[in-house]
Design a protein around this motif. Structure first.
Motif, PDB file in Angstrom:
ATOM      1  N   LEU A 279       0.826  -1.217   0.000  1.00  0.00           N
ATOM      2  CA  LEU A 279       0.000   0.000   0.000  1.00  0.00           C
ATOM      3  C   LEU A 279       0.861   1.268   0.000  1.00  0.00           C
ATOM      4  O   LEU A 279       0.531   2.255  -0.661  1.00  0.00           O
TER       5      LEU A 279
ATOM      6  N   ASP B  67     -13.072  -0.668   2.089  1.00  0.00           N
ATOM      7  CA  ASP B  67     -13.660  -0.327   3.380  1.00  0.00           C
ATOM      8  C   ASP B  67     -14.807   0.636   3.106  1.00  0.00           C
ATOM      9  O   ASP B  67     -14.602   1.834   2.941  1.00  0.00           O
TER      10      ASP B  67
ATOM     11  N   ARG C 170      -4.656  -8.472  10.585  1.00  0.00           N
ATOM     12  CA  ARG C 170      -5.177  -8.024   9.282  1.00  0.00           C
ATOM     13  C   ARG C 170      -5.088  -6.509   9.117  1.00  0.00           C
ATOM     14  O   ARG C 170      -5.511  -5.971   8.090  1.00  0.00           O
TER      15      ARG C 170
ATOM     16  N   GLU D 242       2.140  -2.703  11.606  1.00  0.00           N
ATOM     17  CA  GLU D 242       1.338  -3.324  10.552  1.00  0.00           C
ATOM     18  C   GLU D 242       1.150  -4.809  10.825  1.00  0.00           C
ATOM     19  O   GLU D 242       2.109  -5.554  11.007  1.00  0.00           O
ATOM     20  N   LYS D 243      -0.101  -5.203  10.890  1.00  0.00           N
ATOM     21  CA  LYS D 243      -0.524  -6.606  10.995  1.00  0.00           C
ATOM     22  C   LYS D 243       0.239  -7.422  12.052  1.00  0.00           C
ATOM     23  O   LYS D 243       0.783  -8.492  11.748  1.00  0.00           O
TER      24      LYS D 243
ATOM     25  N   GLY E 221      -9.619   1.979   6.234  1.00  0.00           N
ATOM     26  CA  GLY E 221      -9.053   2.547   5.001  1.00  0.00           C
ATOM     27  C   GLY E 221      -9.377   3.994   4.651  1.00  0.00           C
ATOM     28  O   GLY E 221      -9.846   4.299   3.551  1.00  0.00           O
TER      29      GLY E 221
ATOM     30  N   ARG F   4     -18.687   0.350   9.286  1.00  0.00           N
ATOM     31  CA  ARG F   4     -17.766   0.007   8.209  1.00  0.00           C
ATOM     32  C   ARG F   4     -18.000  -1.446   7.773  1.00  0.00           C
ATOM     33  O   ARG F   4     -18.193  -2.333   8.602  1.00  0.00           O
TER      34      ARG F   4
HETATM   35  C1  G1P Z   1      -4.387  -2.042   4.603  1.00  0.00           C
HETATM   36  C2  G1P Z   1      -3.366  -1.396   5.530  1.00  0.00           C
HETATM   37  C3  G1P Z   1      -3.740  -1.640   6.980  1.00  0.00           C
HETATM   38  C4  G1P Z   1      -5.152  -1.168   7.252  1.00  0.00           C
HETATM   39  C5  G1P Z   1      -6.123  -1.849   6.269  1.00  0.00           C
HETATM   40  C6  G1P Z   1      -7.513  -1.271   6.413  1.00  0.00           C
HETATM   41  O1  G1P Z   1      -4.251  -3.440   4.705  1.00  0.00           O
HETATM   42  O2  G1P Z   1      -2.087  -1.903   5.231  1.00  0.00           O
HETATM   43  O3  G1P Z   1      -2.847  -0.957   7.821  1.00  0.00           O
HETATM   44  O4  G1P Z   1      -5.507  -1.462   8.575  1.00  0.00           O
HETATM   45  O5  G1P Z   1      -5.700  -1.644   4.905  1.00  0.00           O
HETATM   46  O6  G1P Z   1      -8.428  -1.982   5.619  1.00  0.00           O
HETATM   47  P1  G1P Z   1      -4.818  -4.427   3.552  1.00  0.00           P
HETATM   48  O7  G1P Z   1      -6.274  -4.615   3.856  1.00  0.00           O
HETATM   49  O8  G1P Z   1      -4.584  -3.759   2.249  1.00  0.00           O
HETATM   50  O9  G1P Z   1      -4.049  -5.702   3.707  1.00  0.00           O
END
Ligand code: G1P
Length: 290
Positions: A113, A136, A172, A193-194, A208, A255
């Motif tokens: 991202l 989202d 996630r 992150e995650k 998002g 959401r």
């Molecule tokens: C992305 C971002 C994450 C966020 C999420 C929200 O993850 O990297 O930090 O919390 O969107 O939907 P992805 O869903 O693309 O794996």
């Protein structure tokens, strides 16, 4: 403190593999929830928040489909006008943006991202800008981005939408390491992150929606990889904490995670009930099946 924010980035270059075969020939963001494609909800939320320029980070295959959806369709409009279909003409007009309002750029490789946002740098680097992940889908009045704009007008810096998720789902999302809560506003000393549930500093997750200071590019430019070997937007925002203000906003609204089949069906029910002239029939149908 108020700085007008007029640009939004939609990082939508993904293949939508979770929705195959529906996404074999059309982008995931063109899948409809009730009566309009996911991407149109995102555009409308941005318009309501005062956005004037829309930057689609996509790929060469999806580009013409997205462009066609948001372009004027003279033949269709003429036919609707001839038939006196005023309501439909209005609906079509709402799905039309000016040619000068839309920009396209490509993310050639799925590097994360942060990389997707970096691909739009030439359009947004000079000032604060918004990012919406159309997956989202947020049902809210006023819209989530408008709520965030109001926070940004007061506080500046980076603002992200947040909500608590179940403890087992932290892997996630981008998760906040919270330091201070002030009503719906949250401050953090870092973002992860995650993280696995046992390593997560909280269950407060980034949803998002982002308003970002141009400072994030100082970090995205380095191309550093993080979780999953990807260039993470979360890491770039985290690195700016201390350089520019950071706030999470516990937005008001619901959401739907339209990146998953469950969330997508849920959103269709919720928006179907809200938008359809047959919502009473839908309610009765649902009751019969419960
Ligand atoms: C992305 C971002 C994450 C966020 C999420 C929200 O993850 O990297 O930090 O919390 O969107 O939907 P992805 O869903 O693309 O794996």
């Amino acid at each position: 403190m108020s700085t007008s924010i007029t640009k939004v980035v939609f990082p939508i270059a993904g293949l939508g593999t979770r929705f195959l075969p529906a996404t074999k020939a059309i982008p995931k963001e063109m899948l409809p929830v009730a009566d309009r494609p996911l991407i149109q909800y995102a555009v409308q939320e941005a318009l309501e928040a005062g956005i004037e320029e829309f930057i689609f980070v996509t790929n060469p295959t999806n580009h013409p489909i997205l462009e066609s959806h948001f372009s004027a369709n003279a033949d269709l409009e003429a036919t609707l006008a001839e038939r006196g279909k005023t309501a439909e003409l209005k609906i079509v007009a709402e799905a039309t943006l000016g040619d000068d309002q839309i920009k396209f750029c490509y993310q050639d490789e799925p590097l994360g991202l942060g990389h997707a946002v970096w691909c739009a740098k030439e359009y947004v680097a000079d000032g604060p800008f918004a990012v919406i992940l159309p997956d989202d889908l947020i049902q809210a009045k006023p819209g989530c981005l408008k709520q965030m704009m109001d926070v940004h007008a007061q506080r500046g810096g980076n603002v992200v939408a947040v909500e608590n998720v179940a403890p087992n789902l932290t892997n996630r999302y981008g998760i906040l390491d919270v330091t201070k809560e002030d009503g719906p506003l949250v401050e953090a000393k870092g973002l992860v992150e995650k993280p696995q549930p046992e390593d997560a500093p909280s269950t407060l997750s980034i949803i998002g929606r982002y308003i970002l200071d141009g400072q994030v590019f100082a970090h995205l430019d380095k191309g550093l990889t993080g979780a999953g070997g990807e260039i993470q937007l979360t890491d770039a925002i985290s690195a700016t904490i201390g350089e520019v203000p950071f706030h999470g906003l516990r937005f008001e609204g619901t959401r739907y995670d339209c990146g998953s089949m469950y969330g997508f069906v849920e959103a269709n029910v919720a928006f179907g009930l809200e938008r359809s002239s047959q919502s009473q029939e839908m309610r009765e149908y649902l009751k019969r099946h419960l």
